[in-house]
Design an enzyme around this catalytic site. Structure first.
Site, short mmCIF file in Angstrom:
data_model
loop_
_atom_site.label_atom_id
_atom_site.label_comp_id
_atom_site.label_asym_id
_atom_site.label_seq_id
_atom_site.Cartn_x
_atom_site.Cartn_y
_atom_site.Cartn_z
CG ASP A 67 40.86 3.98 6.79
OD1 ASP A 67 40.39 2.91 7.23
OD2 ASP A 67 41.95 4.44 7.18
CG ASN A 133 53.60 7.31 5.73
OD1 ASN A 133 52.75 7.13 6.60
ND2 ASN A 133 53.32 7.25 4.43
CG HIS A 135 49.37 6.61 7.07
ND1 HIS A 135 50.13 5.77 6.29
CD2 HIS A 135 48.50 5.78 7.71
CE1 HIS A 135 49.74 4.54 6.44
NE2 HIS A 135 48.75 4.51 7.31
CD GLU A 140 49.64 7.43 2.68
OE1 GLU A 140 50.40 7.59 3.65
OE2 GLU A 140 49.50 6.35 2.09
#
Length: 241
Positions: A67, A133, A135, A140
Protein backbone atom coordinates in the site's frame (compact mmCIF):
# COMPACT_ATOMS: atom_id res chain seq x y z
CA UNK A 1 -3.23 -21.99 9.29
CA UNK A 2 -0.16 -22.14 11.54
CA UNK A 3 0.07 -20.08 14.73
CA UNK A 4 3.33 -19.50 16.63
CA UNK A 5 3.91 -17.40 19.75
CA UNK A 6 7.29 -15.92 20.67
CA UNK A 7 8.52 -14.40 23.92
CA UNK A 8 8.89 -10.92 22.49
CA UNK A 9 8.11 -8.79 19.46
CA UNK A 10 11.59 -8.88 17.98
CA UNK A 11 11.68 -12.69 17.98
CA UNK A 12 8.32 -12.86 16.20
CA UNK A 13 9.49 -10.38 13.55
CA UNK A 14 12.80 -12.14 13.06
CA UNK A 15 10.93 -15.42 12.53
CA UNK A 16 9.20 -13.72 9.61
CA UNK A 17 12.62 -12.70 8.30
CA UNK A 18 13.73 -16.34 8.45
CA UNK A 19 10.75 -17.42 6.33
CA UNK A 20 11.43 -14.72 3.72
CA UNK A 21 15.13 -15.61 3.59
CA UNK A 22 14.24 -19.27 3.14
CA UNK A 23 11.98 -18.35 0.23
CA UNK A 24 14.78 -16.37 -1.46
CA UNK A 25 17.19 -19.27 -0.89
CA UNK A 26 14.77 -21.73 -2.51
CA UNK A 27 13.93 -19.47 -5.44
CA UNK A 28 16.38 -16.76 -6.43
CA UNK A 29 13.81 -14.85 -8.47
CA UNK A 30 11.15 -14.90 -5.76
CA UNK A 31 8.35 -12.34 -5.78
CA UNK A 32 7.97 -10.80 -2.32
CA UNK A 33 4.91 -8.97 -1.05
CA UNK A 34 6.16 -6.44 1.50
CA UNK A 35 4.58 -4.46 4.32
CA UNK A 36 5.46 -1.21 6.06
CA UNK A 37 5.00 0.11 9.59
CA UNK A 38 7.02 -0.46 12.73
CA UNK A 39 6.25 -4.20 12.99
CA UNK A 40 8.36 -5.54 10.07
CA UNK A 41 11.46 -3.42 10.74
CA UNK A 42 13.32 -6.20 12.64
CA UNK A 43 12.62 -8.58 9.75
CA UNK A 44 14.14 -6.12 7.29
CA UNK A 45 17.13 -5.61 9.59
CA UNK A 46 17.71 -9.37 9.64
CA UNK A 47 17.45 -9.65 5.85
CA UNK A 48 19.91 -6.79 5.45
CA UNK A 49 22.40 -8.45 7.81
CA UNK A 50 22.17 -11.74 5.94
CA UNK A 51 22.67 -9.94 2.64
CA UNK A 52 25.78 -8.23 4.06
CA UNK A 53 27.15 -11.65 5.03
CA UNK A 54 26.46 -13.09 1.59
CA UNK A 55 23.82 -15.51 2.86
CA UNK A 56 21.05 -14.22 0.55
CA UNK A 57 21.10 -12.35 -2.75
CA UNK A 58 18.38 -9.95 -3.95
CA UNK A 59 19.69 -9.52 -7.49
CA UNK A 60 16.79 -11.42 -9.11
CA UNK A 61 14.18 -10.81 -6.41
CA UNK A 62 11.09 -8.77 -7.30
CA UNK A 63 9.00 -6.91 -4.74
CA UNK A 64 5.47 -5.52 -4.54
CA UNK A 65 4.40 -3.44 -1.58
CA UNK A 66 0.95 -3.64 -0.07
CA UNK A 67 0.00 0.00 0.00
CA UNK A 68 0.77 3.70 -0.10
CA UNK A 69 -0.98 6.85 1.05
CA UNK A 70 -2.87 8.82 -1.59
CA UNK A 71 -1.54 12.28 -2.35
CA UNK A 72 1.77 12.01 -0.52
CA UNK A 73 5.00 12.69 -2.40
CA UNK A 74 7.31 9.68 -2.66
CA UNK A 75 10.19 11.76 -1.32
CA UNK A 76 8.22 12.63 1.81
CA UNK A 77 9.95 10.72 4.65
CA UNK A 78 6.50 9.58 5.85
CA UNK A 79 5.63 7.94 2.53
CA UNK A 80 5.89 4.18 2.29
CA UNK A 81 8.25 4.60 -0.66
CA UNK A 82 10.66 6.43 1.65
CA UNK A 83 10.13 3.88 4.43
CA UNK A 84 11.09 0.96 2.19
CA UNK A 85 14.07 2.84 0.81
CA UNK A 86 15.33 3.51 4.32
CA UNK A 87 14.78 0.09 5.82
CA UNK A 88 15.50 -2.30 2.94
CA UNK A 89 15.84 -1.12 -0.65
CA UNK A 90 18.92 1.07 -0.16
CA UNK A 91 20.71 -1.64 1.82
CA UNK A 92 20.51 -4.64 -0.51
CA UNK A 93 21.13 -5.28 -4.22
CA UNK A 94 17.53 -5.11 -5.41
CA UNK A 95 17.37 -3.83 -8.99
CA UNK A 96 15.28 -0.64 -9.21
CA UNK A 97 13.24 -2.08 -12.06
CA UNK A 98 12.24 -5.01 -9.84
CA UNK A 99 10.81 -2.81 -7.07
CA UNK A 100 7.11 -1.95 -7.22
CA UNK A 101 4.90 0.14 -4.94
CA UNK A 102 1.41 1.54 -5.52
CA UNK A 103 1.81 5.00 -6.97
CA UNK A 104 -0.46 6.79 -4.53
CA UNK A 105 -2.10 8.51 -7.49
CA UNK A 106 -5.40 6.81 -6.80
CA UNK A 107 -7.58 4.49 -8.86
CA UNK A 108 -5.94 5.32 -12.21
CA UNK A 109 -2.91 3.10 -11.54
CA UNK A 110 -4.61 0.33 -9.54
CA UNK A 111 -5.40 -1.87 -12.53
CA UNK A 112 -1.84 -1.50 -13.84
CA UNK A 113 -0.50 -2.61 -10.44
CA UNK A 114 -2.63 -5.77 -10.53
CA UNK A 115 -1.39 -6.52 -14.05
CA UNK A 116 2.21 -6.09 -12.93
CA UNK A 117 1.72 -8.58 -10.09
CA UNK A 118 0.11 -11.05 -12.49
CA UNK A 119 2.89 -10.49 -15.02
CA UNK A 120 5.49 -11.34 -12.40
CA UNK A 121 3.82 -14.71 -11.86
CA UNK A 122 2.09 -13.76 -8.61
CA UNK A 123 3.48 -13.24 -5.13
CA UNK A 124 5.43 -16.12 -3.59
CA UNK A 125 5.35 -14.90 0.02
CA UNK A 126 3.30 -12.01 1.36
CA UNK A 127 4.32 -10.29 4.59
CA UNK A 128 1.46 -8.71 6.56
CA UNK A 129 0.86 -6.76 9.71
CA UNK A 130 -2.59 -6.36 11.19
CA UNK A 131 -4.51 -3.36 12.45
CA UNK A 132 -6.36 -3.17 15.73
CA UNK A 133 -9.58 -3.45 13.74
CA UNK A 134 -8.35 -6.50 11.84
CA UNK A 135 -7.34 -4.69 8.66
CA UNK A 136 -4.59 -6.13 6.46
CA UNK A 137 -2.87 -3.83 4.03
CA UNK A 138 -5.29 -0.93 4.15
CA UNK A 139 -8.29 -3.20 3.66
CA UNK A 140 -10.55 -1.74 6.32
CA UNK A 141 -13.64 -3.40 7.83
CA UNK A 142 -16.38 -3.26 5.20
CA UNK A 143 -19.54 -4.94 3.97
CA UNK A 144 -17.68 -6.89 1.28
CA UNK A 145 -14.19 -8.13 0.51
CA UNK A 146 -12.44 -6.20 -2.28
CA UNK A 147 -10.51 -8.24 -4.81
CA UNK A 148 -8.00 -6.01 -6.53
CA UNK A 149 -5.85 -2.97 -5.78
CA UNK A 150 -8.11 -0.06 -4.90
CA UNK A 151 -8.46 3.27 -3.13
CA UNK A 152 -9.48 3.02 0.54
CA UNK A 153 -10.88 5.69 2.84
CA UNK A 154 -9.14 5.13 6.16
CA UNK A 155 -11.17 4.61 9.31
CA UNK A 156 -10.84 6.83 12.36
CA UNK A 157 -9.17 3.93 14.19
CA UNK A 158 -6.48 3.56 11.52
CA UNK A 159 -5.89 7.30 11.37
CA UNK A 160 -5.48 7.35 15.15
CA UNK A 161 -3.08 4.38 15.07
CA UNK A 162 -0.94 5.97 12.33
CA UNK A 163 -0.92 9.43 13.90
CA UNK A 164 2.20 8.48 15.90
CA UNK A 165 4.22 8.74 12.69
CA UNK A 166 2.96 12.28 11.98
CA UNK A 167 2.94 15.51 13.98
CA UNK A 168 -0.78 15.04 14.58
CA UNK A 169 -3.76 12.99 13.41
CA UNK A 170 -4.76 15.92 11.20
CA UNK A 171 -1.70 15.30 9.02
CA UNK A 172 -2.46 11.62 8.36
CA UNK A 173 -3.75 11.18 4.78
CA UNK A 174 -7.40 10.16 4.67
CA UNK A 175 -7.02 7.76 1.76
CA UNK A 176 -4.59 5.08 0.65
CA UNK A 177 -4.08 2.72 -2.28
CA UNK A 178 -4.00 -0.90 -1.14
CA UNK A 179 -3.74 -4.35 -2.60
CA UNK A 180 -7.11 -6.00 -2.21
CA UNK A 181 -8.03 -9.10 -0.26
CA UNK A 182 -7.99 -11.03 -3.54
CA UNK A 183 -4.38 -9.98 -4.19
CA UNK A 184 -3.36 -11.15 -0.72
CA UNK A 185 -5.23 -14.44 -0.95
CA UNK A 186 -3.61 -15.16 -4.33
CA UNK A 187 -0.13 -15.17 -2.74
CA UNK A 188 1.32 -18.66 -2.47
CA UNK A 189 2.16 -18.14 1.21
CA UNK A 190 1.11 -15.45 3.70
CA UNK A 191 3.07 -14.52 6.84
CA UNK A 192 1.26 -12.26 9.31
CA UNK A 193 3.13 -10.71 12.24
CA UNK A 194 1.28 -9.18 15.20
CA UNK A 195 2.85 -7.69 18.30
CA UNK A 196 1.51 -5.89 21.34
CA UNK A 197 -1.51 -6.35 23.58
CA UNK A 198 -3.62 -4.00 21.45
CA UNK A 199 -3.53 -6.57 18.63
CA UNK A 200 -4.69 -9.51 20.79
CA UNK A 201 -8.39 -9.28 19.92
CA UNK A 202 -7.67 -8.84 16.21
CA UNK A 203 -5.46 -11.94 16.29
CA UNK A 204 -8.10 -13.96 18.12
CA UNK A 205 -10.87 -12.86 15.77
CA UNK A 206 -8.66 -13.64 12.77
CA UNK A 207 -8.05 -17.21 13.90
CA UNK A 208 -11.17 -18.14 15.88
CA UNK A 209 -13.86 -15.71 14.74
CA UNK A 210 -16.25 -16.00 11.81
CA UNK A 211 -14.96 -15.17 8.34
CA UNK A 212 -16.32 -11.71 7.71
CA UNK A 213 -15.25 -8.55 5.87
CA UNK A 214 -15.87 -6.74 9.16
CA UNK A 215 -12.61 -8.43 10.27
CA UNK A 216 -10.70 -8.48 6.97
CA UNK A 217 -7.87 -10.71 8.26
CA UNK A 218 -10.39 -13.46 9.11
CA UNK A 219 -10.40 -14.45 5.42
CA UNK A 220 -6.91 -15.88 5.99
CA UNK A 221 -8.60 -18.89 7.59
CA UNK A 222 -9.25 -19.98 4.00
CA UNK A 223 -5.65 -19.55 2.81
CA UNK A 224 -3.83 -22.85 2.14
CA UNK A 225 -0.49 -21.54 3.48
CA UNK A 226 -0.87 -18.94 6.22
CA UNK A 227 1.55 -18.51 9.12
CA UNK A 228 0.70 -16.16 12.01
CA UNK A 229 3.56 -15.08 14.27
CA UNK A 230 2.93 -13.13 17.48
CA UNK A 231 4.60 -12.11 20.69
CA UNK A 232 3.01 -13.24 23.98
CA UNK A 233 0.99 -10.03 24.31
CA UNK A 234 -0.65 -10.26 20.86
CA UNK A 235 -1.22 -14.00 21.29
CA UNK A 236 -2.54 -13.88 24.85
CA UNK A 237 -6.20 -14.55 24.06
CA UNK A 238 -5.21 -17.59 22.01
CA UNK A 239 -2.98 -18.79 24.86
CA UNK A 240 -5.87 -18.53 27.32
CA UNK A 241 -7.91 -21.13 25.45
Amino acid sequence: MEFHVYENARAACEAAGVLIAAQITRKGDSVLGLATGSTPIPAYEMLTQWYDRGVIDFDRVRTFNLDEYVGIDHKNPLSYHAFMQEHLFSKVNLRPENVHLPSGNGAADAEAYDKAIHGAGGIDIQLLGIGRNGHIGFNEPADDFTYGTHVVTLTADTIEANARFFKSADEVPRQAVSMGIGNIMAAKCVVLVATGENKAKAVYDTIRGPITPRVPASVLQLHPCCVILTDREAGKLMLEE
